[in-house]
Design an enzyme around this catalytic site. Structure first.
Site, PDB file in Angstrom:
ATOM      1  N   ASP A 296      35.390  -6.583 -12.830  1.00 20.21           N
ATOM      2  CA  ASP A 296      36.196  -7.769 -12.570  1.00 20.21           C
ATOM      3  C   ASP A 296      35.965  -8.853 -13.611  1.00 20.21           C
ATOM      4  O   ASP A 296      36.916  -9.489 -14.084  1.00 20.21           O
ATOM      5  CB  ASP A 296      35.894  -8.309 -11.167  1.00 20.21           C
ATOM      6  CG  ASP A 296      36.224  -7.290 -10.082  1.00 20.21           C
ATOM      7  OD1 ASP A 296      37.155  -6.502 -10.288  1.00 20.21           O
ATOM      8  OD2 ASP A 296      35.541  -7.291  -9.038  1.00 20.21           O
TER       9      ASP A 296
ATOM     10  N   GLU B 208      46.699 -13.321 -13.902  1.00 25.75           N
ATOM     11  CA  GLU B 208      47.475 -12.100 -14.056  1.00 25.75           C
ATOM     12  C   GLU B 208      48.759 -12.194 -13.244  1.00 25.75           C
ATOM     13  O   GLU B 208      48.774 -12.795 -12.170  1.00 25.75           O
ATOM     14  CB  GLU B 208      46.650 -10.906 -13.559  1.00 25.75           C
ATOM     15  CG  GLU B 208      46.766  -9.678 -14.421  1.00 25.75           C
ATOM     16  CD  GLU B 208      45.859  -8.566 -13.931  1.00 25.75           C
ATOM     17  OE1 GLU B 208      46.051  -7.434 -14.392  1.00 25.75           O
ATOM     18  OE2 GLU B 208      44.980  -8.832 -13.090  1.00 25.75           O
TER      19      GLU B 208
ATOM     20  N   ASP C 138      40.533 -13.294 -12.528  1.00 27.92           N
ATOM     21  CA  ASP C 138      40.933 -11.962 -12.079  1.00 27.92           C
ATOM     22  C   ASP C 138      40.824 -11.931 -10.568  1.00 27.92           C
ATOM     23  O   ASP C 138      39.750 -12.165 -10.002  1.00 27.92           O
ATOM     24  CB  ASP C 138      40.031 -10.881 -12.687  1.00 27.92           C
ATOM     25  CG  ASP C 138      40.422  -9.493 -12.235  1.00 27.92           C
ATOM     26  OD1 ASP C 138      41.448  -8.982 -12.714  1.00 27.92           O
ATOM     27  OD2 ASP C 138      39.701  -8.924 -11.389  1.00 27.92           O
TER      28      ASP C 138
END
Length: 401
Positions: free
Chosen positions: A352, A271, A187
């Site tokens: 996170d 992502e 992340d």
């Protein structure tokens, strides 16, 4: 072993004669590119005709025969032909919808570069001599070329700080990474550059912020100098050197981080961030640019391809931050300033790390089943699945290390 084309970039220090020859070549390359672009644009606007590379090459021959552009014969013809090929590639990408319409090159803003193919340089006993030159380049060999390999293409460039670089494209064999069954979710953020599904958080070095005061001072000095003066040129190079220092440190850190992630894990899940859209946020744009998420992803892509790893990209609308990685429950809204939160099941999450764990779970589900298998969630407002429907193997590219 994976056979790839790999570029090795080195710094070199030209003599006065070599610097003058290369500067002339840079100017001629820029001129040929701009003139060919103008003619192709005019042909389309007036007659709806598309000029090909062959037609542009024929026009270049005609330009050289005129008194106005006779100086084009004084430099090597190979970089001039290569810039026409680059223009053809730019138009191909434009008509395919992959890029914008090609733009004119400028002396101050465009990158000063020239590309030489095999016929325009000599490689002998570790010495590189370019066309129109009598002595080899004084290269600083920071790392050796692959054993038995020689350059197939050489690209010479000069950055804003006045540093000279030569990039050699060679055939190289990359050994596959050691076998491992580990997987990691990543992340990306600002306070922590990356948070891993293992619970580790790697702080953001904030390279630009560390040199911000020095950069601001240099830019104020530049603004006070008269345009066109030698002092202004000196200040401009000073500003460029500070930017180059920031860029070099950032790239070095990202290389070390991505190499570690790829070597330690068989599968890396990230992502799909829309960085260009995120940069429209005036409050966070500077910090996002400093984090360089796009470059981080690019490095992961080609390194995963090199070492035989899998890179999975999770859809940007997947609610990784709002989903509990323990029970799969969704929270309606978590403001950005909230860094830890507690789910109704009693689990307390770091925002996170929880997002990284959910990203990993969604990515592995797609890798295993090839379908939208994930913890419960509400449909996204776009109606698209939470993850892309296939495991994305990165495409090998040519990168300068």
């Amino acid at each position: 072993m994976t056979q790839i084309k790999r570029a090795f970039k080195y710094r070199f220090y030209p003599t006065d004669e070599q610097a003058a020859e290369l500067s002339r070549t840079f100017g001629c390359v820029r001129l040929v590119y701009n003139k060919a672009l103008e003619e192709r644009t005019a042909a389309w606007n007036s007659e709806r005709l598309r000029m090909s590379y062959g037609q542009s090459s024929a026009r270049l021959t005609e330009w050289k025969k005129t008194a106005e552009f006779a100086f084009l014969c004084e430099v090597s013809s190979v970089p001039l032909q290569q810039t026409l090929r680059h223009l053809q590639t730019a138009f191909t990408n434009f008509f395919a919808g992959r890029a914008r319409y090609p733009r004119l090159k400028t002396r101050k803003r465009s990158r000063a570069t020239a590309e030489y193919t095999r016929s325009a340089f000599t490689w002998r006993n570790g010495h590189l001599t370019l066309a129109k030159m009598t002595t080899p380049l004084d290269i600083r060999w920071s790392r050796p070329l692959p054993v038995g390999a020689g350059p197939t293409t050489v690209t010479v460039s000069r950055d804003r700080a006045g540093r000279w670089f030569v990039s050699m494209l060679c055939d190289d064999a990359i050994a596959s990474g050691t076998d491992t069954d580990l997987s990691v979710g990543v992340d990306m953020g600002i306070t922590s550059l990356v948070a891993l599904s293992t619970g580790e958080k790697i702080p953001n070095p904030r390279h630009e912020r560390r040199d911000r005061a020095r950069l601001a001072r240099a830019q104020r000095e530049l603004a006070r100098k008269a345009k066109g003066s030698r002092n202004r040129d000196k200040c401009r190079h000073k500003v460029a050197r500070i930017h180059a220092r920031i860029t070099d440190r950032r790239r070095d850190f990202l290389h070390k981080l991505t190499t570690r992630l790829v070597r330690e894990n068989q599968t890396v899940v990230i992502e799909d961030l829309a960085v260009r859209n995120l940069l429209k946020n005036g409050t966070l744009a500077r910090a996002i640019s400093d984090a360089s998420w796009a470059e981080l992803r690019s490095m992961l892509e080609y390194k995963c391809a090199w070492y035989g790893r899998d890179l999975i990209v999770v859809d940007r609308w997947f609610p990784s931050s709002k989903m509990c990685s323990v029970c799969g429950a969704l929270t309606a809204k978590i403001p950005l300033h909230v860094r830890t939160w507690t789910c109704r099941c009693g689990a307390t999450h770091d925002r996170d790390v929880n997002a990284a764990r959910n990203t990993l779970a969604a990515g592995l589900a797609v890798a295993a089943c090839g379908a939208d298998v994930r913890p419960q969630r509400e449909p996204s407002r776009t109606g698209r699945s939470a993850t892309k429907q296939e495991t994305q193997r990165a495409t090998a590219g040519i990168h300068c290390l």
